[in-house]
Write a protein that holds these residues in place. Structure first.
Motif, PDB file in Angstrom:
ATOM      1  N   THR A 105       0.829  -1.204   0.000  1.00 23.08           N
ATOM      2  CA  THR A 105       0.000   0.000   0.000  1.00 23.08           C
ATOM      3  C   THR A 105       0.863   1.253   0.000  1.00 23.08           C
ATOM      4  O   THR A 105       0.594   2.218  -0.724  1.00 23.08           O
ATOM      5  CB  THR A 105      -0.930  -0.004   1.227  1.00 23.08           C
ATOM      6  N   GLU A 106       1.911   1.237   0.807  1.00 20.51           N
ATOM      7  CA  GLU A 106       2.816   2.382   0.879  1.00 20.51           C
ATOM      8  C   GLU A 106       3.502   2.603  -0.471  1.00 20.51           C
ATOM      9  O   GLU A 106       3.670   3.740  -0.915  1.00 20.51           O
ATOM     10  CB  GLU A 106       3.871   2.140   1.962  1.00 20.51           C
ATOM     11  N   SER A 107       3.881   1.517  -1.132  1.00 18.88           N
ATOM     12  CA  SER A 107       4.565   1.637  -2.408  1.00 18.88           C
ATOM     13  C   SER A 107       3.639   2.166  -3.498  1.00 18.88           C
ATOM     14  O   SER A 107       4.037   2.990  -4.320  1.00 18.88           O
ATOM     15  CB  SER A 107       5.129   0.261  -2.813  1.00 18.88           C
ATOM     16  N   LYS A 108       2.394   1.711  -3.491  1.00 13.43           N
ATOM     17  CA  LYS A 108       1.450   2.093  -4.545  1.00 13.43           C
ATOM     18  C   LYS A 108       0.808   3.451  -4.288  1.00 13.43           C
ATOM     19  O   LYS A 108       0.638   4.260  -5.205  1.00 13.43           O
ATOM     20  CB  LYS A 108       0.347   1.039  -4.668  1.00 13.43           C
ATOM     21  N   HIS A 109       0.435   3.697  -3.047  1.00 11.61           N
ATOM     22  CA  HIS A 109      -0.402   4.857  -2.751  1.00 11.61           C
ATOM     23  C   HIS A 109       0.217   5.832  -1.754  1.00 11.61           C
ATOM     24  O   HIS A 109      -0.381   6.871  -1.462  1.00 11.61           O
ATOM     25  CB  HIS A 109      -1.757   4.392  -2.198  1.00 11.61           C
ATOM     26  N   GLY A 110       1.400   5.496  -1.230  1.00 11.07           N
ATOM     27  CA  GLY A 110       2.028   6.366  -0.239  1.00 11.07           C
ATOM     28  C   GLY A 110       3.279   7.032  -0.770  1.00 11.07           C
ATOM     29  O   GLY A 110       3.295   7.565  -1.887  1.00 11.07           O
ATOM     30  N   ASP A 111       4.354   6.949   0.011  1.00 11.91           N
ATOM     31  CA  ASP A 111       5.608   7.612  -0.347  1.00 11.91           C
ATOM     32  C   ASP A 111       6.538   6.738  -1.179  1.00 11.91           C
ATOM     33  O   ASP A 111       7.693   7.084  -1.396  1.00 11.91           O
ATOM     34  CB  ASP A 111       6.337   8.056   0.930  1.00 11.91           C
ATOM     35  N   GLY A 112       6.066   5.591  -1.640  1.00 13.66           N
ATOM     36  CA  GLY A 112       6.881   4.737  -2.484  1.00 13.66           C
ATOM     37  C   GLY A 112       7.519   3.593  -1.718  1.00 13.66           C
ATOM     38  O   GLY A 112       7.102   3.240  -0.608  1.00 13.66           O
ATOM     39  N   MET A 113       8.536   2.987  -2.326  1.00 13.89           N
ATOM     40  CA  MET A 113       9.183   1.831  -1.713  1.00 13.89           C
ATOM     41  C   MET A 113       9.835   2.197  -0.383  1.00 13.89           C
ATOM     42  O   MET A 113      10.318   3.311  -0.192  1.00 13.89           O
ATOM     43  CB  MET A 113      10.279   1.282  -2.635  1.00 13.89           C
ATOM     44  N   VAL A 135       7.967  -4.631  -3.627  1.00 14.62           N
ATOM     45  CA  VAL A 135       7.145  -5.743  -3.163  1.00 14.62           C
ATOM     46  C   VAL A 135       5.832  -5.881  -3.930  1.00 14.62           C
ATOM     47  O   VAL A 135       5.039  -6.758  -3.621  1.00 14.62           O
ATOM     48  CB  VAL A 135       6.836  -5.611  -1.652  1.00 14.62           C
ATOM     49  N   THR A 136       5.590  -5.030  -4.909  1.00 15.09           N
ATOM     50  CA  THR A 136       4.366  -5.178  -5.688  1.00 15.09           C
ATOM     51  C   THR A 136       4.631  -6.017  -6.929  1.00 15.09           C
ATOM     52  O   THR A 136       5.748  -6.038  -7.454  1.00 15.09           O
ATOM     53  CB  THR A 136       3.797  -3.818  -6.123  1.00 15.09           C
ATOM     54  N   TYR A 137       3.609  -6.660  -7.393  1.00 15.82           N
ATOM     55  CA  TYR A 137       3.747  -7.543  -8.555  1.00 15.82           C
ATOM     56  C   TYR A 137       4.253  -6.772  -9.774  1.00 15.82           C
ATOM     57  O   TYR A 137       5.156  -7.224 -10.474  1.00 15.82           O
ATOM     58  CB  TYR A 137       2.392  -8.189  -8.851  1.00 15.82           C
ATOM     59  N   ASP A 138       3.688  -5.605 -10.032  1.00 12.34           N
ATOM     60  CA  ASP A 138       4.071  -4.840 -11.220  1.00 12.34           C
ATOM     61  C   ASP A 138       5.528  -4.406 -11.163  1.00 12.34           C
ATOM     62  O   ASP A 138       6.246  -4.443 -12.172  1.00 12.34           O
ATOM     63  CB  ASP A 138       3.161  -3.616 -11.380  1.00 12.34           C
ATOM     64  N   ASP A 139       5.981  -3.968  -9.985  1.00 13.89           N
ATOM     65  CA  ASP A 139       7.377  -3.530  -9.856  1.00 13.89           C
ATOM     66  C   ASP A 139       8.336  -4.696 -10.066  1.00 13.89           C
ATOM     67  O   ASP A 139       9.368  -4.567 -10.737  1.00 13.89           O
ATOM     68  CB  ASP A 139       7.610  -2.909  -8.482  1.00 13.89           C
ATOM     69  N   GLY A 392       8.087   1.973 -10.622  1.00 12.76           N
ATOM     70  CA  GLY A 392       6.830   2.394 -10.019  1.00 12.76           C
ATOM     71  C   GLY A 392       6.865   3.875  -9.745  1.00 12.76           C
ATOM     72  O   GLY A 392       7.174   4.677 -10.633  1.00 12.76           O
ATOM     73  N   ASN A 393       6.619   4.257  -8.514  1.00 11.39           N
ATOM     74  CA  ASN A 393       6.678   5.679  -8.151  1.00 11.39           C
ATOM     75  C   ASN A 393       7.887   5.993  -7.284  1.00 11.39           C
ATOM     76  O   ASN A 393       7.871   6.931  -6.491  1.00 11.39           O
ATOM     77  CB  ASN A 393       5.371   6.103  -7.443  1.00 11.39           C
TER      78      ASN A 393
END
Length: 394
Positions: A105-113, A135-139, A392-393
């Protein structure tokens, strides 16, 4: 690592780095399943420094020195999830799942990895500067598909190693193209449909022998430890059969693998010296085996590999030795863990066990994939970024 002086080798130049889970290929089609993004698909992305701009920051007297670049990012995580600390990995599974969910959640919608400190280091090892955890599938998929950008050549595990040790332990998994492609072509020649069929026969025969031995122990009133009786011996026996190791030598191979894998494990109390001695012993054995198959070939995979050619080149005895270690150690331990975890889960979910028992022919392959997905025998694999990159972001 057979040369003890390597321990004292000077630190080589460090570069931006990353890591990828070995199980991603098996779960790539399951992006909608959250566990894929938690345990089975953890990519560790790290940034390291050049040797000329390193700054040492001792943690405290009981920890080895940490190396950090002056402008490295601050360590940051969520839910007290310190992936570089062994204590995190002995927490209950539900806590770890929740921590990975928070990091996603932090990686996708917060401050990133998150950026993690490398806290737990094997005795005698070198503390790295920290790592990003993708830790996300897309990354993970992005890193995994861009081999030209994300390198394996500097090592696929956390902690720094002198270059001399990398291929000794990692063989083809610490190579980049074009070397990796050529090495893979050589190794593939040992796994033809004919040899794979022979391996399948070996698996069945070995499994039946282990089951028969367990039945005898049960009949004698003895207690059966599943890991000791099945999960540990079966993979190693199959690998030894593949490579032509005599049955009389299997226990020695088993002891060497435990010495290598037990480094830092309190159950084995093996330090860096024990790891080196175990690896050196196995390497010498494997080289001798490869050389003997070169002069007196048989029908095992070792003979095929030693005589295989790509562009007029063959594996050297040293290259075969490193591949032997990779297969006997990494291939053995990951399968051991997956088998153990599979039985653990089937024991705690008897409905699934009965479903598999009554539909084995239809469900066995799917069950094997699912067990590997849940077991995640490989927690991470590191990659080094060859240049500045955004994933990612982050």
């Amino acid at each position: 690592w057979a040369v003890v002086e390597i321990i004292a080798a000077t630190r080589r130049t460090l570069r931006p780095r990353i890591a990828i889970p070995g199980d991603l290929a098996g779960v790539a089609g399951q992006a909608d399943r959250p566990v894929v993004e938690s345990l089975a698909a953890q990519v560790v992305v790290g940034l390291a420094a050049g040797a000329d701009d390193l700054e040492r920051h001792p943690r405290h007297d009981t920890h080895p020195p940490r190396v950090r670049r002056c402008h490295m990012p601050e360590y940051r995580t969520v839910m007290d999830a310190h992936l570089g600390d062994n204590n995190f990995w002995i927490k209950p599974l539900d806590e770890r799942d929740a921590a990975f969910a928070a990091m996603r959640t932090e990686s996708k919608h917060g401050d990133g990895m998150c950026f993690h400190e490398e806290i737990s280091v094997i005795e005698g090892g070198i503390r790295g500067p920290g790592f990003w955890s993708a830790v996300t599938y897309d990354d993970i998929k992005e890193v995994n598909r861009k081999a030209e950008l994300f390198s394996s050549a500097a090592g696929i595990t956390l902690g720094e190693q002198p270059p001399e040790t990398l291929e000794f332990f990692g063989s083809m998994i610490v190579m980049d193209n074009p070397r990796h492609a050529k090495f893979r072509m050589l190794v593939q020649k040992g796994f033809t449909p004919k040899t794979v069929a022979a391996i399948e026969d070996s698996v069945k025969a070995r499994a039946k022998r282990l089951v028969a031995a367990a039945k005898e122990k049960k009949a004698a009133g003895e207690e059966i430890d599943f890991v000791e009786s099945f999960a540990a011996p079966l993979p190693l026996q199959i690998i030894c059969d593949m490579l032509g190791v005599p049955e009389a030598d299997e226990q020695q191979i088993f002891d060497w693998t435990n010495a290598i894998l037990g480094a830092g494990d309190p159950d084995f109390v093996t330090d860096l010296d024990g790891l080196i001695l175990g690896a050196a012993g196995m390497f010498d054995y494997a080289q001798a085996l490869g050389e003997s198959r070169l002069t007196d070939p048989t029908d095992d995979i070792a003979s095929i590999l030693m005589h295989a050619e790509v562009d007029g080149q063959r594996l050297t005895a040293a290259e075969f030795g490193s591949f032997f270690i990779l297969l006997a150690v990494a291939g053995n331990e990951t399968t051991r863990n997956a088998i153990s975890w599979g039985m653990h889960q089937l024991t705690h979910h008897p409905d699934q066990r009965e479903l598999l028992r009554h539909n084995f022919d239809e469900m066995s392959l799917q069950a094997a994939d699912e067990i590997v997905r849940w077991a995640s025998p490989v927690i991470h694999m590191r990659r080094i970024a060859n240049e500045d990159v955004e994933v990612g972001n982050t």
